[in-house]
Structures are given as structure tokens and as C-alpha cells.
Scaffold this active site. Sequence first.
Site, PDB file in Angstrom:
ATOM      1  N   ASP A  21      -6.975  13.957 -15.049  1.00 43.65           N
ATOM      2  CA  ASP A  21      -6.258  14.251 -13.806  1.00 43.65           C
ATOM      3  C   ASP A  21      -5.803  15.700 -13.872  1.00 43.65           C
ATOM      4  O   ASP A  21      -5.420  16.191 -14.941  1.00 43.65           O
ATOM      5  CB  ASP A  21      -5.049  13.314 -13.656  1.00 43.65           C
ATOM      6  CG  ASP A  21      -4.653  13.163 -12.206  1.00 43.65           C
ATOM      7  OD1 ASP A  21      -4.912  12.094 -11.626  1.00 43.65           O
ATOM      8  OD2 ASP A  21      -4.105  14.137 -11.636  1.00 43.65           O
ATOM      9  N   LYS A  77       1.554  14.335 -14.612  1.00 44.54           N
ATOM     10  CA  LYS A  77       1.127  12.929 -14.595  1.00 44.54           C
ATOM     11  C   LYS A  77       0.431  12.575 -15.911  1.00 44.54           C
ATOM     12  O   LYS A  77       0.669  11.501 -16.496  1.00 44.54           O
ATOM     13  CB  LYS A  77       0.164  12.729 -13.422  1.00 44.54           C
ATOM     14  CG  LYS A  77      -0.080  11.294 -13.040  1.00 44.54           C
ATOM     15  CD  LYS A  77      -1.117  11.271 -11.933  1.00 44.54           C
ATOM     16  CE  LYS A  77      -0.971  10.149 -10.983  1.00 44.54           C
ATOM     17  NZ  LYS A  77      -1.957  10.170  -9.917  1.00 44.54           N
ATOM     18  N   THR A 132     -13.923   5.594  -2.249  1.00 43.35           N
ATOM     19  CA  THR A 132     -14.570   5.133  -1.006  1.00 43.35           C
ATOM     20  C   THR A 132     -15.084   6.361  -0.265  1.00 43.35           C
ATOM     21  O   THR A 132     -14.307   7.235   0.112  1.00 43.35           O
ATOM     22  CB  THR A 132     -13.545   4.394  -0.133  1.00 43.35           C
ATOM     23  OG1 THR A 132     -13.004   3.342  -0.916  1.00 43.35           O
ATOM     24  CG2 THR A 132     -14.194   3.843   1.120  1.00 43.35           C
ATOM     25  N   PHE A 176     -13.597  -2.991  -5.119  1.00 49.66           N
ATOM     26  CA  PHE A 176     -13.059  -3.876  -4.064  1.00 49.66           C
ATOM     27  C   PHE A 176     -11.677  -4.385  -4.471  1.00 49.66           C
ATOM     28  O   PHE A 176     -11.330  -5.541  -4.235  1.00 49.66           O
ATOM     29  CB  PHE A 176     -14.040  -5.020  -3.791  1.00 49.66           C
ATOM     30  CG  PHE A 176     -15.419  -4.530  -3.414  1.00 49.66           C
ATOM     31  CD1 PHE A 176     -15.678  -4.096  -2.122  1.00 49.66           C
ATOM     32  CD2 PHE A 176     -16.427  -4.447  -4.364  1.00 49.66           C
ATOM     33  CE1 PHE A 176     -16.937  -3.600  -1.777  1.00 49.66           C
ATOM     34  CE2 PHE A 176     -17.691  -3.966  -4.034  1.00 49.66           C
ATOM     35  CZ  PHE A 176     -17.950  -3.534  -2.727  1.00 49.66           C
ATOM     36  N   LEU A 198      -6.988 -14.172   7.565  1.00 50.32           N
ATOM     37  CA  LEU A 198      -6.706 -14.686   8.908  1.00 50.32           C
ATOM     38  C   LEU A 198      -5.202 -14.921   9.062  1.00 50.32           C
ATOM     39  O   LEU A 198      -4.784 -15.814   9.772  1.00 50.32           O
ATOM     40  CB  LEU A 198      -7.474 -15.993   9.151  1.00 50.32           C
ATOM     41  CG  LEU A 198      -8.985 -15.857   9.372  1.00 50.32           C
ATOM     42  CD1 LEU A 198      -9.630 -17.221   9.572  1.00 50.32           C
ATOM     43  CD2 LEU A 198      -9.292 -14.956  10.581  1.00 50.32           C
ATOM     44  N   GLY A 243      -1.910  -2.282   7.079  1.00 47.94           N
ATOM     45  CA  GLY A 243      -1.547  -0.916   6.702  1.00 47.94           C
ATOM     46  C   GLY A 243      -2.178  -0.594   5.373  1.00 47.94           C
ATOM     47  O   GLY A 243      -3.171  -1.200   4.982  1.00 47.94           O
ATOM     48  N   CYS A 300      -6.010   2.142   2.555  1.00 53.44           N
ATOM     49  CA  CYS A 300      -7.453   1.929   2.706  1.00 53.44           C
ATOM     50  C   CYS A 300      -7.879   1.563   4.119  1.00 53.44           C
ATOM     51  O   CYS A 300      -8.666   2.276   4.733  1.00 53.44           O
ATOM     52  CB  CYS A 300      -7.907   0.849   1.734  1.00 53.44           C
ATOM     53  SG  CYS A 300      -7.528   1.288   0.036  1.00 53.44           S
ATOM     54  N   ARG A 317       2.160   3.745   1.948  1.00 50.22           N
ATOM     55  CA  ARG A 317       1.278   4.510   2.842  1.00 50.22           C
ATOM     56  C   ARG A 317       0.860   3.658   4.046  1.00 50.22           C
ATOM     57  O   ARG A 317       0.456   2.512   3.882  1.00 50.22           O
ATOM     58  CB  ARG A 317       0.051   5.000   2.067  1.00 50.22           C
ATOM     59  CG  ARG A 317       0.399   6.169   1.149  1.00 50.22           C
ATOM     60  CD  ARG A 317      -0.761   6.585   0.301  1.00 50.22           C
ATOM     61  NE  ARG A 317      -1.046   5.630  -0.764  1.00 50.22           N
ATOM     62  CZ  ARG A 317      -2.065   5.746  -1.621  1.00 50.22           C
ATOM     63  NH1 ARG A 317      -2.879   6.762  -1.514  1.00 50.22           N
ATOM     64  NH2 ARG A 317      -2.238   4.848  -2.562  1.00 50.22           N
TER      65      ARG A 317
HETATM   66  C1  UGA Z   1      -8.042  -3.426   0.652  1.00 52.28           C
HETATM   67  C2  UGA Z   1      -9.199  -4.424   0.408  1.00 52.28           C
HETATM   68  O1  UGA Z   1      -8.712  -5.754   0.517  1.00 52.28           O
HETATM   69  C3  UGA Z   1      -9.815  -4.223  -0.973  1.00 52.28           C
HETATM   70  O2  UGA Z   1     -10.935  -5.076  -1.136  1.00 52.28           O
HETATM   71  C4  UGA Z   1     -10.267  -2.773  -1.103  1.00 52.28           C
HETATM   72  O3  UGA Z   1     -10.797  -2.509  -2.386  1.00 52.28           O
HETATM   73  C5  UGA Z   1      -9.091  -1.857  -0.874  1.00 52.28           C
HETATM   74  O4  UGA Z   1      -8.538  -2.097   0.446  1.00 52.28           O
HETATM   75  C6  UGA Z   1      -9.576  -0.437  -1.001  1.00 52.28           C
HETATM   76  O5  UGA Z   1     -10.450  -0.043  -0.232  1.00 52.28           O
HETATM   77  O6  UGA Z   1      -9.198   0.245  -1.965  1.00 52.28           O
HETATM   78  P1  UGA Z   1      -5.457  -3.292  -0.031  1.00 52.28           P
HETATM   79  O7  UGA Z   1      -5.383  -2.106   0.880  1.00 52.28           O
HETATM   80  O8  UGA Z   1      -4.846  -3.212  -1.371  1.00 52.28           O
HETATM   81  O9  UGA Z   1      -7.006  -3.718  -0.266  1.00 52.28           O
HETATM   82  O10 UGA Z   1      -4.718  -4.476   0.718  1.00 52.28           O
HETATM   83  P2  UGA Z   1      -5.106  -5.872   1.385  1.00 52.28           P
HETATM   84  O11 UGA Z   1      -4.580  -6.958   0.549  1.00 52.28           O
HETATM   85  O12 UGA Z   1      -6.507  -5.921   1.771  1.00 52.28           O
HETATM   86  O13 UGA Z   1      -4.207  -5.786   2.706  1.00 52.28           O
HETATM   87  C7  UGA Z   1      -4.385  -4.738   3.661  1.00 52.28           C
HETATM   88  C8  UGA Z   1      -3.429  -4.912   4.813  1.00 52.28           C
HETATM   89  O14 UGA Z   1      -3.815  -6.019   5.612  1.00 52.28           O
HETATM   90  C9  UGA Z   1      -1.981  -5.186   4.403  1.00 52.28           C
HETATM   91  O15 UGA Z   1      -1.120  -4.486   5.262  1.00 52.28           O
HETATM   92  C10 UGA Z   1      -1.842  -6.690   4.577  1.00 52.28           C
HETATM   93  O16 UGA Z   1      -0.538  -7.102   4.797  1.00 52.28           O
HETATM   94  C11 UGA Z   1      -2.714  -6.904   5.808  1.00 52.28           C
HETATM   95  N1  UGA Z   1      -3.240  -8.289   5.922  1.00 52.28           N
HETATM   96  C12 UGA Z   1      -4.078  -8.795   4.986  1.00 52.28           C
HETATM   97  C13 UGA Z   1      -2.903  -9.043   7.036  1.00 52.28           C
HETATM   98  O17 UGA Z   1      -2.140  -8.588   7.925  1.00 52.28           O
HETATM   99  N2  UGA Z   1      -3.422 -10.295   7.167  1.00 52.28           N
HETATM  100  C14 UGA Z   1      -4.258 -10.830   6.242  1.00 52.28           C
HETATM  101  O18 UGA Z   1      -4.700 -11.988   6.437  1.00 52.28           O
HETATM  102  C15 UGA Z   1      -4.603 -10.058   5.120  1.00 52.28           C
END
Ligand code: UGA
Length: 479
Positions: A34, A39, A124, A155, A273, A280, A283, A350
Amino acid sequence: MSQPISIAIVGSGYVGLVAAACFAEIGHHVICVDNDEAKVQTLREGGIPIHEDYLPELLNRHRGKLVEFTADLRAATKAAQAIFIAVGTPQSRAGSADLSYVDAVASEIARSIDSYKIIVEKSTVPVYTNEWIRRVVERNGVPRDLFDVASNPEFLREGTAVVDFLHADRIVIGAATERSAELLKRLYLPLTSGEYYRTANAVPGPRAQADPPPILLTSTKAAEIIKHASNALLATKISFINVVANICEAAGADVEEVARGIGMDSRIGPKFLRAGVGYGGSCFPKDVAAFRHVAEQVGVDFGLLREVEKINEEQKLRFFQKIRSALWTFRGKRIGVLGLAFKGGTDDIRESPALDIVQRLLNEGCVISAYDPAAEERSREVIPVGPQMQYAKDPYEAAQDADALLILNDWQEFAELDLARLRYTLRYPIVIDGRNLYDPTGMTENGFIYLSVGRPGSSQTLDPVATHYLPPPRGRAKA
Ligand code: UGA
């Protein structure tokens, strides 16, 4: 375990650090690079800059043995067989991915190559990035037979990233040559052979020796698109269910029942779902915008994604209106807030819908007392303590004398509140739940006015028949 491979991982953010810890966990030698010297020093001394389950255990297990930290990319490149690029790809002003960090790192790697290396995209990135990296390395004078560029997207979900890595649904390897595909396959062999799952102290998860993760070999371009398309489809699922929730709310149906019914179709599946305040994080918002730009660049209109983004913005606004519908006016109202991170299980704020809603309430003159088990420190940097903003040490302190309590993310502890205590702590027993963590009937029986998302009675109306009876405030009720 299988033969160890020397790897360098450039970028010690969520993806880089988790990948480093997990590659070491399956027996490889990892150098984490890094350019932030402070860090690097923190990591060397045992500090961990992010909140992630199992990460401290794994780094403690392997630090100084299989994991090292450095700011010297050149030395790391020389020592490694494979160099993973896991630097940030933030959103540019135009909405596309800003690849300047990837470009800079690729040039620097190129200047240090003196034997065959595989450069692997882990960040990504839009389709064609692989080709750009190849061109950059060639322009720096590296002969074509001295390197390959591959794509190995991640993922991982924040909060469960270590388990997601070691117990992956699938491992995608986009490689253009046999040589690079073979090395990357070897890298993951402890997982794909099932060997890892029978080692002592293996991190537990859904995979087992008899059911290891499958590996999918693709072209580099397909691997790049798989990553963007996966995130875009998951975001689409969330926006879809949020609109269905709004229909349920208007029609007097329960979106939780509807989602269960939809999800039981094996072609659709039950995950992602959950209706709420919108998605948020670092990603989905960025990747949906970036994928839409990729489509535009290649002359394809992906208007569906514009709609997904629009629905997500409107969902936050709808929730805000729901709060207004319960409180009528905002100025001077005291609001307890549970949840600041973009979801439970992480300290990441974020693009957090929770912070967006808190900021809107502050602008309207509310006084906020907020609690989040992990995100307070980061939130304080964005919304400092002041006359309108306080941080609480637990949910009950946040709820103390509040005119209403909001639930804005889905930490497990928010679903297990002592309702009797909460009822007494709040000034008015109003709970507005953006994550549907409670059963509406149970909440009403416990004396709460409970508003949630996409369920009957989810918002207050001025219809005299439908208006909830608001009990007197706690202080006066006791007198
Ligand atoms: C997401 C993807 O799930 C990962 O597979 C991917 O690797 C990652 O982005 C990335 O590209 O690095 P992450 O951002 O950690 O992961 O969070 P998630 O668990 O996917 O949730 C994303 C957002 O969707 C959150 O705000 C969560 O509260 C919301 N969410 C999720 C919902 O509102 N409803 C759901 O049913 C699921």
C-alpha cells in the site's frame, strides 16, 4: 497443503486485505502493498483498519510468517509470481469508473518485471481494463512472453468477506493463456479440492470437503462483465422488491409474505429480496453507474439500470416522508437513530442510506441521538457532534426521551431489543423501521406505533379512521 505460491496484493482496502489474509490462510506467501505508509505501519504493528469478522484472527495467525506489509511495490513485484491489483476504482464525475489508480499501478509493476509474472485484476473494473493493463505493460517495454494479465473478480460482502472468500459460491478466473489459467487454478486448489475444509482451525462456513467451491474459467472480458453484471442484477432485485413493497403498502399486503412467495421459486431464489431504505455501500451505487456507462460506451442503452438507480433514490425519500407522516413537523424534534453504516455487520458508511436520512433530518432541524455498534468513529468524521447531533453508547441511550426511534440498518442487536425497556425509554412509543426487523402485530401489542416498509399500517395517514391513536407522552402518562 498444495504448493505455496508467492503473491503480491496491491491495495490494502477491504478487498486487498481480506484476499491477503485468506490467501495466507490457504498456505500462500503474501506481500501486501500500500502506498499509505502510515497504514502499512499500522498493519505491521497488528492494527486492522476495517471491521471484518475473522480478519483479526487470520492476520494474527499469519502476520510475519505468510503475510508481510510494505510500501515498496517494486520489491514486492520482483518477489511475486502473481501480482493482484486491488486498488480503488472510485466513481468519476461522469459516473464511469476512475481507473487512474489501476493505470498507475500497472505502469509501476511493468517497470519492475524481470521474470514471468501474472498481473491479476481483483478490483471491480469495466470490460476492456484487462486489455488496457496489457497495453500499459507493453508500452513500458515488457516483452509479451514475460507477463499475462488475468481477471479474478471478488464477490465478497463487507462484514462476511472472509467467509465469502473461503466458502465462495464460485471462483471466476478470466485468463487468456493456459499458463496463467494453470497458476490461478493452483492458487485456489486448497479450496477447490476441498483440502482446506478439513484443516484444524479452518474458518467455518457453508462449504465442506465434499462440497468445495466450483471454478469457472472464462475469457478475461467475460470475467470483467460477470462482476459488473452480478452487482447490477443484485441491485436490480433490491429496487424491484422495494417497488413491490410500495405496492404492498398501498394495497394493504405484506411485502415479507410476498417476497417469501416469490423467493420460493427456485428460478428466482429468496436472497436480496429484503425491502428497506434502499441499497448503499461502496459497490452497488458505483458499480450500477459504471456498468451503465460501459453499456453506453459500447452503444447499448441499459435504461433498466437508470430506473434501478432512480427507484433507489426515491426509496430513501419515501422513508423520509414516512417519518414526516408520523411526526408532522420536524424542527426541535428529538429522534433516536439505530444504524449509521450502510448495512449491519460493517463500519462502512460510504453511500449509506442511514446517513443520508440523518442528514436530511438535521437539515430540517431535528436533534439526533444515534447509535451504531461499529460505525460511530467514521460517522463522527462526516457528521461531527454538535448541538443537533449526539452519539449514543447503546440503543436505549439513543432512544432516551426521543419523539421517535428509527431503525436504519440491520445489525442483529437491533432485532433483539428489550421492548418493555424501549417503550419506557422513548418519550413517544413510535418506532419507524426501515429494515422490517419486527413483526407489526407484536409491536402494536407491545404498545408501539410501528411503521415499517411495505406492510399494512406502514405509514400514518390523516384519514381519521386510519390514524393511529397516539398515547400521551411517557412523562405525562406517569403523572
Ligand atoms: C456487494 C455484493 O453483495 C458482493 O457480492 C460484492 O462482492 C460487493 O458488493 C463488491 O462488489 O465488492 P456489499 O456492498 O458488501 O456487497 O453489501 P451487500 O450485502 O450486497 O448489501 C448492499 C446493500 O444492499 C446494503 O445497503 C444492503 O442493506 C442492501 N440490501 C441487501 C437490501 O436493501 N436488501 C437486500 O435484500 C439485500
